[in-house]
Enzyme design. Structure first.
Site, short mmCIF file in Angstrom:
data_model
loop_
_atom_site.label_atom_id
_atom_site.label_comp_id
_atom_site.label_asym_id
_atom_site.label_seq_id
_atom_site.Cartn_x
_atom_site.Cartn_y
_atom_site.Cartn_z
CG MET A 30 -1.88 -1.21 1.18
SD MET A 30 -3.40 -0.97 2.11
CE MET A 30 -2.78 -0.69 3.73
CG HIS A 37 7.09 -1.40 2.15
ND1 HIS A 37 7.03 -0.30 2.96
CD2 HIS A 37 5.85 -1.93 2.13
CE1 HIS A 37 5.78 -0.15 3.41
NE2 HIS A 37 5.05 -1.13 2.92
CG MET A 184 11.27 -0.35 10.20
SD MET A 184 12.28 -0.01 8.77
CE MET A 184 13.82 0.37 9.60
O1 PAF Z 1 0.02 -5.55 3.73
C1 PAF Z 1 -0.43 -4.71 2.94
O2 PAF Z 1 0.20 -3.69 2.65
C2 PAF Z 1 -1.82 -4.92 2.34
O3 PAF Z 1 -2.67 -5.55 3.24
C3 PAF Z 1 -1.79 -5.66 0.98
C4 PAF Z 1 -1.24 -7.07 1.14
C5 PAF Z 1 -0.95 -4.90 0.00
C6 PAF Z 1 -3.21 -5.78 0.43
O4 PAF Z 1 -3.78 -4.53 0.24
#
Ligand code: PAF
Length: 282
Positions: A30, A37, A184
């Site tokens: 997201m 990430h 984080m």
């Molecule tokens: O973990 C996340 O950022 C969200 O739940 C995902 C897996 C991208 C689904 O919207």
């Protein structure tokens, strides 16, 4: 790095890649990237020929009183960071692109999603499973990468992939922490200075629990009491749940078993934070 906003275009581009025999690694997100990430993208880069990351703040996984509108966003910075780690395709669909017309089909993973975060966020995991299924159908990846910080999401997606026969391997990637132990999260941005300091008690309580298990404590009630006593010392931290459960179906355990997940969620100011520790081989 190619930035693509439509389903048609990303399908066409990835079909070409697959025709030339390349494996596709996918990191759904997201946005508002941090090292957590990036660790998923780096792992995908290690294992796969082509790495795709999506950024989509999915409205159907937020409840009516949750932070969909205020969820942190910074596309410019995210694009730069993704490019630096070597992402090949950044998929940025709009809400209209992902949900054109009235959506009547949803994916629901039962049991696992009714406890922990699911007990306090009705509909959340249905929203997650639905968007993740849609993205899997669009991207058709060989490997997908999810952070272990949201352990419940990881096990729910693994079960969904298994039960619905998606031909995809789900890879869990360890939690990335700040130097002082705070897990984080994009939502850490909501923490004021004092709140951020107070939030450290969450990781501290998980460390305390690990230590107790290592020292032979088997009684979940005793461990939970000790954790709650510690967390109570920080009045800015409002514990939402604390669970000691198995790591597959996330059902509460009264006694510590071989593999145990200790997971919690708390509200600290405007932020809702989650954290966990998996203790294996007890
Ligand atoms: O973990 C996340 O950022 C969200 O739940 C995902 C897996 C991208 C689904 O919207």
């Amino acid at each position: 790095m190619k930035i693509i906003t439509t389903i048609k275009e990303i399908r066409a581009a990835l079909n070409q890649e697959k025709k030339s025999g390349k494996t596709i690694g996918f990191v759904p997100t997201m946005g508002y990237f941090h090292e957590g990430h990036l660790s998923l993208m780096r792992k995908a880069k290690e294992n796969c020929d082509v790495v795709v990351t999506s950024i989509f703040v999915n409205p159907i996984q937020f409840g009516p009183s949750e932070d969909f509108e205020t969820y942190p966003r910074n596309l410019k910075n995210d694009s730069k960071m993704a490019e630096e780690v070597g992402v090949d395709y950044l998929f940025l669909p709009s809400v209209e692109e992902m949900y054109s017309g009235e959506c009547l089909a949803y994916v629901d993973v039962e049991k696992i999603t009714k406890v922990l975060c699911g007990a306090n966020r009705p509909g959340h995991f249905r929203g997650v499973a639905t968007i993740v299924s849609k993205l899997f159908n669009i991207i058709q990846p060989d490997f997908v990468y999810f952070g272990e910080k949201d352990y419940q999401q990881l096990v729910a997606i693994k079960k969904m992939v298994d039960d619905l026969n998606f031909d995809i391997q789900v890879v869990g990637v360890p939690i990335v922490r700040e130097k002082d132990g705070l897990a984080m999260s994009s939502r850490n941005k909501f923490l004021g200075l004092r709140e951020r300091e107070a939030a450290l008690v969450l990781n501290k309580s998980l460390n305390l629990a690990s230590e107790m298990v290592k020292n032979g404590e088997k009684d979940s009630i005793v461990i939970k009491k000790a954790m709650k006593r510690l967390i109570k010392k920080e009045p800015l931290v409002n514990l939402e749940y604390l669970s000691i459960c198995d790591n597959i179906y996330l059902q509460e355990l009264s006694k510590i078993e071989e593999n145990v997940l200790i997971a919690l969620a708390a509200r600290v100011g405007k932020a809702r934070l989650i954290d966990n520790v998996l203790i294996e081989g007890n």
